[in-house]
Every structure is written in structure tokens, then in C-alpha cells.
Design a protein around this motif. Sequence first.
Motif, PDB file in Angstrom:
ATOM      1  N   ASN A 155       0.872  -1.168   0.000  1.00 55.13           N
ATOM      2  CA  ASN A 155       0.000   0.000   0.000  1.00 55.13           C
ATOM      3  C   ASN A 155       0.914   1.224   0.000  1.00 55.13           C
ATOM      4  O   ASN A 155       1.586   1.501   1.001  1.00 55.13           O
ATOM      5  CB  ASN A 155      -0.903  -0.021   1.243  1.00 55.13           C
ATOM      6  N   GLY A 156       0.949   1.926  -1.108  1.00 53.73           N
ATOM      7  CA  GLY A 156       1.845   3.064  -1.253  1.00 53.73           C
ATOM      8  C   GLY A 156       1.563   4.185  -0.266  1.00 53.73           C
ATOM      9  O   GLY A 156       2.487   4.845   0.203  1.00 53.73           O
ATOM     10  N   ARG A 157       0.305   4.404   0.045  1.00 54.83           N
ATOM     11  CA  ARG A 157      -0.050   5.477   0.980  1.00 54.83           C
ATOM     12  C   ARG A 157       0.506   5.185   2.378  1.00 54.83           C
ATOM     13  O   ARG A 157       1.061   6.064   3.019  1.00 54.83           O
ATOM     14  CB  ARG A 157      -1.567   5.639   1.056  1.00 54.83           C
ATOM     15  N   LEU A 158       0.353   3.952   2.829  1.00 52.91           N
ATOM     16  CA  LEU A 158       0.814   3.601   4.171  1.00 52.91           C
ATOM     17  C   LEU A 158       2.295   3.226   4.205  1.00 52.91           C
ATOM     18  O   LEU A 158       2.927   3.293   5.246  1.00 52.91           O
ATOM     19  CB  LEU A 158      -0.021   2.459   4.740  1.00 52.91           C
ATOM     20  N   GLY A 159       2.812   2.806   3.080  1.00 49.89           N
ATOM     21  CA  GLY A 159       4.221   2.429   3.020  1.00 49.89           C
ATOM     22  C   GLY A 159       4.503   1.044   3.573  1.00 49.89           C
ATOM     23  O   GLY A 159       5.644   0.727   3.901  1.00 49.89           O
TER      24      GLY A 159
END
Length: 104
Positions: A8-12
Motif C-alpha cells: 500500500n503506497g499510501r501507508l508504506g
Amino acid sequence: MRSDFIFNGRLGIALPRLDQRWEDYSAAKQAEILAEWETIRGTIPDRIAQIEETINQKQEALGEEENFEVSCRLNWEIADLASIINDLWLWYRTHQDISTRLHS
């Protein structure tokens, strides 16, 4: 990274992606997924610390900023980062019961 998790790119971080109901997985597969989640879950506090450092830098810049539009953008970025931290803590805490199963 196995297909049971997707980044998940937003959460990393990678989050679980289960293609079937948990009960439909074999005990061995459940243990494998739980072990991977425990590893990922262990990285969440460090990820939060990184984001908090970014927030601190943006707050410092905000304190010195005189341009209203830039101030608004910095405020929005800080709020977005705080939202990410909140979501990470939710993943970390909500899934403690899953991690507990791993050690049972």
C-alpha cells in the motif's frame, strides 16, 4: 513478497490480501500468513516515526512561512500525514489479536 500481501503506497507497508475466507485456508497457510504479518506489523512503529519526523519538518516550515497559500498546503500535507499515522496505528492495534494467535 508473497501474493497474500500487497504493498500500500499510501501507508508504506504491505497489507493482507486474502482471496478466500480465513477459515478456508489450511492451518499451515494461516501460520505462514500470520508469520509474514507479524514481520510487517513489526515495521509499523518505525514507519510512524519516519512520518512523524516529516511532520515535524513541515511544522517547522509552517512556523516560518508567510505565504498564505503555502501555509495552507503545508497544513494539508501535515493533516494527510497525520491521517496516515492514524491508519497505521489502526492496523497495528486492530491486528494484535492476529499476532497473538501466531504465538499461541
